[in-house]
Design a protein around this motif. Structure first.
Motif, PDB file in Angstrom:
ATOM      1  N   ALA A  96      68.635  60.366  58.173  1.00 19.79           N
ATOM      2  CA  ALA A  96      68.305  58.948  58.328  1.00 19.79           C
ATOM      3  C   ALA A  96      69.561  58.116  58.198  1.00 19.79           C
ATOM      4  CB  ALA A  96      67.273  58.517  57.281  1.00 19.79           C
ATOM      5  N   ALA A  97      69.577  56.997  58.919  1.00 15.18           N
ATOM      6  CA  ALA A  97      70.709  56.070  58.842  1.00 15.18           C
ATOM      7  C   ALA A  97      70.190  54.653  59.002  1.00 15.18           C
ATOM      8  CB  ALA A  97      71.743  56.389  59.924  1.00 15.18           C
ATOM      9  N   ALA A  98      70.995  53.698  58.571  1.00 15.40           N
ATOM     10  CA  ALA A  98      70.669  52.282  58.733  1.00 15.40           C
ATOM     11  C   ALA A  98      71.894  51.568  59.276  1.00 15.40           C
ATOM     12  CB  ALA A  98      70.221  51.670  57.407  1.00 15.40           C
ATOM     13  N   VAL A  99      71.675  50.683  60.238  1.00 10.96           N
ATOM     14  CA  VAL A  99      72.777  49.979  60.897  1.00 10.96           C
ATOM     15  C   VAL A  99      72.515  48.473  60.830  1.00 10.96           C
ATOM     16  CG1 VAL A  99      73.968  49.577  63.090  1.00 10.96           C
ATOM     17  CG2 VAL A  99      73.257  51.898  62.458  1.00 10.96           C
ATOM     18  N   ASP A 100      73.444  47.743  60.228  1.00 10.64           N
ATOM     19  CA  ASP A 100      73.368  46.286  60.157  1.00 10.64           C
ATOM     20  C   ASP A 100      73.948  45.715  61.453  1.00 10.64           C
ATOM     21  OD1 ASP A 100      73.484  43.603  59.629  1.00 10.64           O
ATOM     22  OD2 ASP A 100      74.894  43.756  57.951  1.00 10.64           O
ATOM     23  N   VAL A 101      73.088  45.107  62.283  1.00 15.88           N
ATOM     24  CA  VAL A 101      73.540  44.657  63.605  1.00 15.88           C
ATOM     25  C   VAL A 101      74.211  43.284  63.562  1.00 15.88           C
ATOM     26  CG1 VAL A 101      71.772  45.989  64.791  1.00 15.88           C
ATOM     27  CG2 VAL A 101      71.291  43.631  64.145  1.00 15.88           C
ATOM     28  N   THR A 102      74.516  42.780  62.366  1.00 16.92           N
ATOM     29  CA  THR A 102      75.187  41.482  62.274  1.00 16.92           C
ATOM     30  C   THR A 102      76.667  41.618  61.959  1.00 16.92           C
ATOM     31  OG1 THR A 102      74.624  41.211  59.921  1.00 16.92           O
ATOM     32  CG2 THR A 102      73.055  40.350  61.540  1.00 16.92           C
ATOM     33  N   ASN A 103      77.175  42.861  61.824  1.00 19.58           N
ATOM     34  CA  ASN A 103      78.619  43.009  61.633  1.00 19.58           C
ATOM     35  C   ASN A 103      79.224  43.711  62.851  1.00 19.58           C
ATOM     36  OD1 ASN A 103      78.554  45.927  61.287  1.00 19.58           O
ATOM     37  ND2 ASN A 103      77.763  45.564  59.222  1.00 19.58           N
ATOM     38  N   GLU A 104      80.535  43.717  62.940  1.00 22.22           N
ATOM     39  CA  GLU A 104      81.222  44.204  64.137  1.00 22.22           C
ATOM     40  C   GLU A 104      80.915  45.664  64.437  1.00 22.22           C
ATOM     41  OE1 GLU A 104      85.788  44.533  65.949  1.00 22.22           O
ATOM     42  OE2 GLU A 104      85.435  43.700  63.936  1.00 22.22           O
ATOM     43  N   VAL A 105      80.955  46.514  63.413  1.00 23.36           N
ATOM     44  CA  VAL A 105      80.669  47.937  63.620  1.00 23.36           C
ATOM     45  C   VAL A 105      79.225  48.125  64.064  1.00 23.36           C
ATOM     46  CG1 VAL A 105      80.453  50.183  62.483  1.00 23.36           C
ATOM     47  CG2 VAL A 105      82.442  48.736  62.026  1.00 23.36           C
ATOM     48  N   GLY A 106      78.301  47.408  63.419  1.00 26.00           N
ATOM     49  CA  GLY A 106      76.888  47.528  63.767  1.00 26.00           C
ATOM     50  C   GLY A 106      76.592  47.083  65.178  1.00 26.00           C
ATOM     51  N   VAL A 107      77.241  46.031  65.641  1.00 23.96           N
ATOM     52  CA  VAL A 107      77.056  45.548  67.017  1.00 23.96           C
ATOM     53  C   VAL A 107      77.449  46.636  68.017  1.00 23.96           C
ATOM     54  CG1 VAL A 107      77.934  43.936  68.754  1.00 23.96           C
ATOM     55  CG2 VAL A 107      77.313  43.106  66.488  1.00 23.96           C
ATOM     56  N   LYS A 108      78.580  47.296  67.768  1.00 28.15           N
ATOM     57  CA  LYS A 108      79.061  48.327  68.690  1.00 28.15           C
ATOM     58  C   LYS A 108      78.155  49.560  68.670  1.00 28.15           C
ATOM     59  CE  LYS A 108      83.905  46.885  68.452  1.00 28.15           C
ATOM     60  NZ  LYS A 108      85.294  47.246  68.043  1.00 28.15           N
ATOM     61  N   ILE A 109      77.671  49.921  67.483  1.00 23.95           N
ATOM     62  CA  ILE A 109      76.767  51.067  67.385  1.00 23.95           C
ATOM     63  C   ILE A 109      75.446  50.757  68.075  1.00 23.95           C
ATOM     64  CG2 ILE A 109      75.394  52.461  65.786  1.00 23.95           C
ATOM     65  CD1 ILE A 109      77.721  52.319  63.821  1.00 23.95           C
ATOM     66  N   ALA A 110      74.925  49.545  67.849  1.00 23.20           N
ATOM     67  CA  ALA A 110      73.663  49.151  68.474  1.00 23.20           C
ATOM     68  C   ALA A 110      73.772  49.186  69.992  1.00 23.20           C
ATOM     69  CB  ALA A 110      73.263  47.752  67.998  1.00 23.20           C
ATOM     70  N   LYS A 111      74.925  48.802  70.516  1.00 17.08           N
ATOM     71  CA  LYS A 111      75.137  48.847  71.965  1.00 17.08           C
ATOM     72  C   LYS A 111      75.033  50.272  72.482  1.00 17.08           C
ATOM     73  CE  LYS A 111      78.582  47.932  75.537  1.00 17.08           C
ATOM     74  NZ  LYS A 111      79.986  47.535  75.804  1.00 17.08           N
ATOM     75  N   LYS A 112      75.546  51.227  71.721  1.00 16.82           N
ATOM     76  CA  LYS A 112      75.483  52.624  72.134  1.00 16.82           C
ATOM     77  C   LYS A 112      74.070  53.194  72.018  1.00 16.82           C
ATOM     78  CE  LYS A 112      80.294  53.805  71.162  1.00 16.82           C
ATOM     79  NZ  LYS A 112      80.586  54.271  72.528  1.00 16.82           N
ATOM     80  N   LEU A 113      73.229  52.553  71.219  1.00 16.17           N
ATOM     81  CA  LEU A 113      71.859  53.021  71.043  1.00 16.17           C
ATOM     82  C   LEU A 113      70.903  52.426  72.070  1.00 16.17           C
ATOM     83  CD1 LEU A 113      71.594  52.929  67.145  1.00 16.17           C
ATOM     84  CD2 LEU A 113      71.585  54.970  68.600  1.00 16.17           C
ATOM     85  N   GLY A 114      71.410  51.552  72.932  1.00 16.02           N
ATOM     86  CA  GLY A 114      70.565  51.004  73.989  1.00 16.02           C
ATOM     87  C   GLY A 114      70.367  49.513  73.837  1.00 16.02           C
ATOM     88  N   SER A 115      69.327  49.004  74.483  1.00 19.47           N
ATOM     89  CA  SER A 115      69.046  47.578  74.492  1.00 19.47           C
ATOM     90  C   SER A 115      68.211  47.207  73.274  1.00 19.47           C
ATOM     91  CB  SER A 115      68.303  47.200  75.784  1.00 19.47           C
ATOM     92  OG  SER A 115      68.019  45.831  75.807  1.00 19.47           O
ATOM     93  N   ILE A 116      68.877  46.746  72.233  1.00 22.84           N
ATOM     94  CA  ILE A 116      68.208  46.346  71.008  1.00 22.84           C
ATOM     95  C   ILE A 116      68.123  44.823  70.996  1.00 22.84           C
ATOM     96  CG2 ILE A 116      68.194  46.499  68.498  1.00 22.84           C
ATOM     97  CD1 ILE A 116      68.005  49.212  69.938  1.00 22.84           C
TER      98      ILE A 116
END
Length: 239
Positions: A96-116
């Motif tokens: 399991a993992a958690a990604v905060d989409v409000t920081n720079e790293v999270g934004v880039k990871i979310a982009k790789k995970l698709g259209s969030i």
């Protein structure tokens, strides 16, 4: 059975540049840092995410995408997500993992995970990895948990059912008839079962052994196949 009713925070698109919450921030808190969430991974960089999730296909993942600010539903989901994924880790070996989409790293990871486009969101990764021929970057298919949006609730039982049926790929375990195509490529382990469908445990084992061993399922009712397997010798009886 556990279910959490919630609302979603919509995110401004495109995701590539930045994720801006459409509602004003209400409270700031740190999620997934309590002892109950100690098994939930926080990626330190995009490279760390690519190495652990996209390149290593011997692991299946369930990932929560959340906003650290202004998302009360993200806070509501945390405890149920942590509880459900701890059980999945202990019973099926799913990470399991958690990604905060409000920081720079999270934004880039979310982009790789698709259209969030909203938080909280949950996605799963369990398929085989490949390399993009153009970017040379690792890739794995991402499965969104759509029922979470349809029902507007977080249900622990539904999450586990989704993982077993959608995140863990059905074709990772082959039938005896299909196993001829893998002959000579990998060692084969045969599972004799009475189930009509492949269990989540069998699929999780096949994912963990992907590339090293092929798991083949045989129905117990197929006696011709079952009796053709070598049998273990029992203790010899005295004369």
């Amino acid at each position: 059975f556990a279910a959490t009713t919630m609302g979603f925070v919509l995110l401004r698109t495109p995701l590539v540049a930045a994720l801006v919450l459409l509602c004003p921030p209400v409270v700031v808190w740190s999620l997934y840092e309590s002892p109950s969430s100690s098994h939930v991974v926080a990626f330190e960089s995009v490279g760390d995410f690519e190495k652990q999730v996209l390149s290593d296909d011997s692991m299946a993942w369930v990932i929560s995408l959340y906003a650290a600010e202004g998302c009360e539903s993200c806070e509501m989901v945390e405890a149920d997500f942590a509880s459900a994924t701890k059980d999945l880790l202990e019973t099926l070996g799913i990470r399991a993992a958690a990604v905060d989409v409000t920081n720079e790293v999270g934004v880039k990871i979310a982009k790789k995970l698709g259209s969030i486009d909203r938080v909280p969101s949950v996605v799963g990764v369990g398929g085989a990895s490949s390399v993009n021929p153009y970017t040379k970057k690792p890739h794995r298919d991402v499965v969104p948990w759509l029922d979470m949006f349809k029902a507007n609730t977080f249900s622990v039982s539904n999450l586990k059912r989704w993982v077993g049926s959608k995140v863990l790929p059905a074709d990772v375990v082959v039938s005896k008839k299909e196993s001829a195509t893998t002959s000579g490529k990998l060692p084969v382990a045969t599972l004799v079962t009475e189930r009509t469908t492949t269990s989540a445990l069998a699929k999780s084992l096949a994912v963990a052994l992907r590339g090293r061993l092929q798991l083949v399922e045989v129905q117990a009712k197929d006696q011709d196949l079952v009796t053709s397997f070598p049998a273990l010798l029992g203790p010899s009886s005295p004369d």
